[in-house]
Design a protein around this motif. Structure first.
Motif, PDB file in Angstrom:
ATOM      1  N   ARG A 131       0.858  -1.164  -0.129  1.00 32.74           N
ATOM      2  CA  ARG A 131       0.028  -0.078  -0.005  1.00 32.74           C
ATOM      3  C   ARG A 131       0.914   1.025  -0.045  1.00 32.74           C
ATOM      4  NH1 ARG A 131      -2.841  -4.109   2.645  1.00 32.74           N
ATOM      5  NH2 ARG A 131      -5.071  -4.266   1.850  1.00 32.74           N
ATOM      6  N   HIS A 132       0.154   2.344  -0.127  1.00 34.84           N
ATOM      7  CA  HIS A 132       0.767   3.578  -0.110  1.00 34.84           C
ATOM      8  C   HIS A 132       1.566   3.812   0.925  1.00 34.84           C
ATOM      9  CE1 HIS A 132       1.852   7.900  -0.804  1.00 34.84           C
ATOM     10  NE2 HIS A 132       1.242   8.308   0.320  1.00 34.84           N
ATOM     11  N   GLY A 133       3.079   4.153   1.051  1.00 27.35           N
ATOM     12  CA  GLY A 133       3.666   4.629   1.864  1.00 27.35           C
ATOM     13  C   GLY A 133       4.571   3.502   2.500  1.00 27.35           C
ATOM     14  N   GLN A 134       4.257   2.237   1.916  1.00 28.83           N
ATOM     15  CA  GLN A 134       5.003   0.848   2.261  1.00 28.83           C
ATOM     16  C   GLN A 134       5.951   0.596   1.159  1.00 28.83           C
ATOM     17  OE1 GLN A 134       1.599  -1.725   3.120  1.00 28.83           O
ATOM     18  NE2 GLN A 134       0.981  -0.660   5.149  1.00 28.83           N
ATOM     19  N   TYR A 135       6.658  -0.565   1.681  1.00 28.54           N
ATOM     20  CA  TYR A 135       7.545  -1.447   0.666  1.00 28.54           C
ATOM     21  C   TYR A 135       7.342  -2.534   1.099  1.00 28.54           C
ATOM     22  CZ  TYR A 135      11.347  -1.397   3.907  1.00 28.54           C
ATOM     23  OH  TYR A 135      12.076  -1.743   5.309  1.00 28.54           O
ATOM     24  N   GLN A 136       7.972  -3.566   0.302  1.00 26.78           N
ATOM     25  CA  GLN A 136       8.181  -5.081   0.403  1.00 26.78           C
ATOM     26  C   GLN A 136       9.575  -5.371  -0.084  1.00 26.78           C
ATOM     27  OE1 GLN A 136       5.576  -7.287   1.992  1.00 26.78           O
ATOM     28  NE2 GLN A 136       7.459  -8.118   2.242  1.00 26.78           N
ATOM     29  N   ASP A 137      10.122  -6.145   0.825  1.00 28.48           N
ATOM     30  CA  ASP A 137      11.664  -6.850   0.262  1.00 28.48           C
ATOM     31  C   ASP A 137      11.113  -8.302  -0.228  1.00 28.48           C
ATOM     32  OD1 ASP A 137      13.610  -5.521   2.931  1.00 28.48           O
ATOM     33  OD2 ASP A 137      12.970  -4.774   0.890  1.00 28.48           O
ATOM     34  N   PHE A 138      11.778  -8.824  -1.299  1.00 33.69           N
ATOM     35  CA  PHE A 138      11.751 -10.043  -1.813  1.00 33.69           C
ATOM     36  C   PHE A 138      12.998 -10.780  -1.859  1.00 33.69           C
ATOM     37  CE2 PHE A 138       8.036  -7.666  -3.447  1.00 33.69           C
ATOM     38  CZ  PHE A 138       6.915  -8.683  -3.145  1.00 33.69           C
ATOM     39  N   ASN A 139      13.231 -11.591  -1.031  1.00 31.12           N
ATOM     40  CA  ASN A 139      14.564 -12.237  -0.938  1.00 31.12           C
ATOM     41  C   ASN A 139      14.796 -13.516  -2.001  1.00 31.12           C
ATOM     42  OD1 ASN A 139      15.251 -10.681   1.085  1.00 31.12           O
ATOM     43  ND2 ASN A 139      14.337 -11.765   2.570  1.00 31.12           N
ATOM     44  N   VAL A 140      15.807 -13.240  -2.845  1.00 29.57           N
ATOM     45  CA  VAL A 140      16.405 -14.361  -3.788  1.00 29.57           C
ATOM     46  C   VAL A 140      17.519 -15.036  -3.216  1.00 29.57           C
ATOM     47  CG1 VAL A 140      16.691 -14.939  -6.123  1.00 29.57           C
ATOM     48  CG2 VAL A 140      14.736 -13.423  -5.288  1.00 29.57           C
ATOM     49  N   ALA A 141      17.739 -16.310  -3.102  1.00 28.57           N
ATOM     50  CA  ALA A 141      19.131 -16.912  -2.627  1.00 28.57           C
ATOM     51  C   ALA A 141      19.694 -17.263  -4.050  1.00 28.57           C
ATOM     52  CB  ALA A 141      19.059 -18.041  -1.744  1.00 28.57           C
ATOM     53  N   PHE A 142      21.021 -17.341  -4.136  1.00 21.30           N
ATOM     54  CA  PHE A 142      21.621 -17.894  -5.303  1.00 21.30           C
ATOM     55  C   PHE A 142      22.790 -18.721  -4.931  1.00 21.30           C
ATOM     56  CE2 PHE A 142      23.715 -13.783  -4.375  1.00 21.30           C
ATOM     57  CZ  PHE A 142      25.064 -14.262  -4.213  1.00 21.30           C
ATOM     58  N   GLY A 143      23.220 -19.667  -6.077  1.00 20.90           N
ATOM     59  CA  GLY A 143      24.088 -20.576  -5.685  1.00 20.90           C
ATOM     60  C   GLY A 143      25.597 -19.954  -6.302  1.00 20.90           C
ATOM     61  N   GLN A 144      25.477 -19.392  -7.363  1.00 19.89           N
ATOM     62  CA  GLN A 144      26.686 -18.586  -8.029  1.00 19.89           C
ATOM     63  C   GLN A 144      26.217 -17.658  -8.906  1.00 19.89           C
ATOM     64  OE1 GLN A 144      29.616 -21.641  -9.373  1.00 19.89           O
ATOM     65  NE2 GLN A 144      30.362 -20.048 -10.705  1.00 19.89           N
ATOM     66  N   LEU A 145      27.025 -16.673  -8.826  1.00 21.01           N
ATOM     67  CA  LEU A 145      27.104 -15.412  -9.601  1.00 21.01           C
ATOM     68  C   LEU A 145      28.048 -15.694 -10.854  1.00 21.01           C
ATOM     69  CD1 LEU A 145      26.573 -12.318  -7.219  1.00 21.01           C
ATOM     70  CD2 LEU A 145      24.779 -13.587  -8.609  1.00 21.01           C
ATOM     71  N   PRO A 146      27.722 -15.051 -12.079  1.00 23.40           N
ATOM     72  CA  PRO A 146      28.768 -15.132 -13.178  1.00 23.40           C
ATOM     73  C   PRO A 146      29.897 -14.187 -12.891  1.00 23.40           C
ATOM     74  CG  PRO A 146      26.990 -13.687 -13.653  1.00 23.40           C
ATOM     75  CD  PRO A 146      26.513 -14.224 -12.382  1.00 23.40           C
ATOM     76  N   ASP A 147      31.239 -14.871 -13.549  1.00 16.82           N
ATOM     77  CA  ASP A 147      32.367 -13.817 -13.188  1.00 16.82           C
ATOM     78  C   ASP A 147      32.870 -13.587 -14.503  1.00 16.82           C
ATOM     79  OD1 ASP A 147      32.905 -16.102 -14.705  1.00 16.82           O
ATOM     80  OD2 ASP A 147      34.405 -17.157 -13.221  1.00 16.82           O
ATOM     81  N   ASN A 148      32.100 -13.430 -15.395  1.00 15.37           N
ATOM     82  CA  ASN A 148      32.516 -12.747 -16.735  1.00 15.37           C
ATOM     83  C   ASN A 148      31.642 -11.511 -17.460  1.00 15.37           C
ATOM     84  OD1 ASN A 148      29.797 -14.039 -17.234  1.00 15.37           O
ATOM     85  ND2 ASN A 148      30.648 -15.235 -18.873  1.00 15.37           N
ATOM     86  N   THR A 149      31.326 -10.723 -16.210  1.00 16.97           N
ATOM     87  CA  THR A 149      30.651  -9.428 -16.615  1.00 16.97           C
ATOM     88  C   THR A 149      30.911  -8.590 -15.247  1.00 16.97           C
ATOM     89  OG1 THR A 149      28.631  -8.507 -17.238  1.00 16.97           O
ATOM     90  CG2 THR A 149      28.247 -10.215 -15.805  1.00 16.97           C
ATOM     91  N   SER A 150      30.585  -7.463 -15.645  1.00 21.27           N
ATOM     92  CA  SER A 150      30.761  -6.401 -14.432  1.00 21.27           C
ATOM     93  C   SER A 150      29.535  -6.066 -13.749  1.00 21.27           C
ATOM     94  CB  SER A 150      31.541  -5.096 -15.043  1.00 21.27           C
ATOM     95  OG  SER A 150      30.662  -4.381 -15.973  1.00 21.27           O
ATOM     96  N   GLN A 151      28.454  -6.133 -14.375  1.00 23.84           N
ATOM     97  CA  GLN A 151      27.152  -5.887 -13.473  1.00 23.84           C
ATOM     98  C   GLN A 151      26.077  -6.916 -14.230  1.00 23.84           C
ATOM     99  OE1 GLN A 151      26.409  -1.718 -14.778  1.00 23.84           O
ATOM    100  NE2 GLN A 151      25.043  -2.420 -16.411  1.00 23.84           N
ATOM    101  N   LEU A 152      24.878  -7.085 -13.375  1.00 27.42           N
ATOM    102  CA  LEU A 152      23.812  -7.583 -13.839  1.00 27.42           C
ATOM    103  C   LEU A 152      22.482  -6.862 -13.880  1.00 27.42           C
ATOM    104  CD1 LEU A 152      24.433 -10.806 -11.930  1.00 27.42           C
ATOM    105  CD2 LEU A 152      24.807 -10.647 -14.304  1.00 27.42           C
TER     106      LEU A 152
END
Length: 251
Positions: A131-152
């Motif tokens: 609702r107005h004036g609120q926010y929600q956090d959505f958590n996502v776990a990962f096993g591994q991030l790429p190592d061949n780029t500087s940003q996602l």
């Protein structure tokens, strides 16, 4: 000197200048507040950075509600597949249902556990309300991030109860200025020592505190001995000089 008088209905020049300055300051302040509100209204990812190839971490997508008269009812986060995030798991969220979509990768990724041919390309949360004036956090776990780029870049669609859809899909233009509808961006930094880069120094490579203390003691003892020797030599020299002086007086 008599005070300056003005005709009825007219304002003194000084008062007019002060009013104009006040108006300009108020407009400037309003502009800053509006810009600040716009900057904080978009979807963001936290933390803002991770080392390249990081493993077993969590990404948090923070979704604020920017509408005064409507609630956020659906959030769609699109994960890149050209540089895929591996081993994605969604944290259960009270009141929300998550749907995870996977896609076959054009270029399979080789890992220590084998070759990965599929990766998550989209996560959609529905069923809840922000609702107005609120926010929600959505958590996502990962096993591994790429190592061949500087940003996602995680393009995101935010749907409201009145049918509006905010499209947070724009990347930063040249010049570094923030776009009007920026997508959440995760910066991937160079690996630090001990994270697949140059190995950190081991304890065996560094002298222990005991060795350092022993070395300091030896140095102190050496300096003390040298001081004693110098002192003895000085006494001997003084004795010789005294003896010569007495001999000279006797003669």
């Amino acid at each position: 000197m008599s005070p300056t008088r003005t005709a009825p209905g007219r304002t003194a020049p000084g008062r007019t200048a002060r009013r104009r300055a006040t108006t300009v300051a108020a407009l400037a302040t309003a502009g800053v507040l509006t810009a600040a509100g716009a900057a904080f209204a978009h979807v963001t990812v936290h933390p803002e950075s991770y080392p390249k190839g990081a493993t077993d971490g969590v990404l948090t997508f923070r979704v604020p509600n920017e509408e005064d008269t409507a609630s956020t009812t659906k959030v769609q986060v699109f994960l890149p597949t050209d540089h895929p995030v591996l081993g994605v798991l969604v944290t259960p969220q009270d009141g929300w249902t998550a749907k995870v979509t996977t896609t076959k990768l054009k270029t399979p990724v080789k890992t220590d556990d084998g070759t990965i041919t599929d990766a998550v390309s989209e996560i959609t949360w529905t069923g809840g309300r922000i609702r107005h004036g609120q926010y929600q956090d959505f958590n996502v776990a990962f096993g591994q991030l790429p190592d061949n780029t500087s940003q996602l870049t995680f393009k995101t669609l935010q749907s409201y109860s009145d049918g509006k859809v905010a499209r947070w899909i724009e990347g930063a233009p040249e010049g570094g200025a923030e776009p009007e509808n920026p997508a959440p961006v995760l910066t991937l930094t160079a690996k630090s020592a001990g994270e697949g880069g140059t190995p950190a120094s081991s304890p065996a490579d560094k002298p222990s505190s005991k060795s350092e203390a022993s070395s300091s003691d030896s140095t102190a003892r050496g300096l003390g001995t040298a001081g004693l020797v110098v002192g003895v030599l000085g006494l001997i020299a003084a004795g010789v000089a005294l003896t010569r002086g007495r001999s000279a007086r006797s003669s």
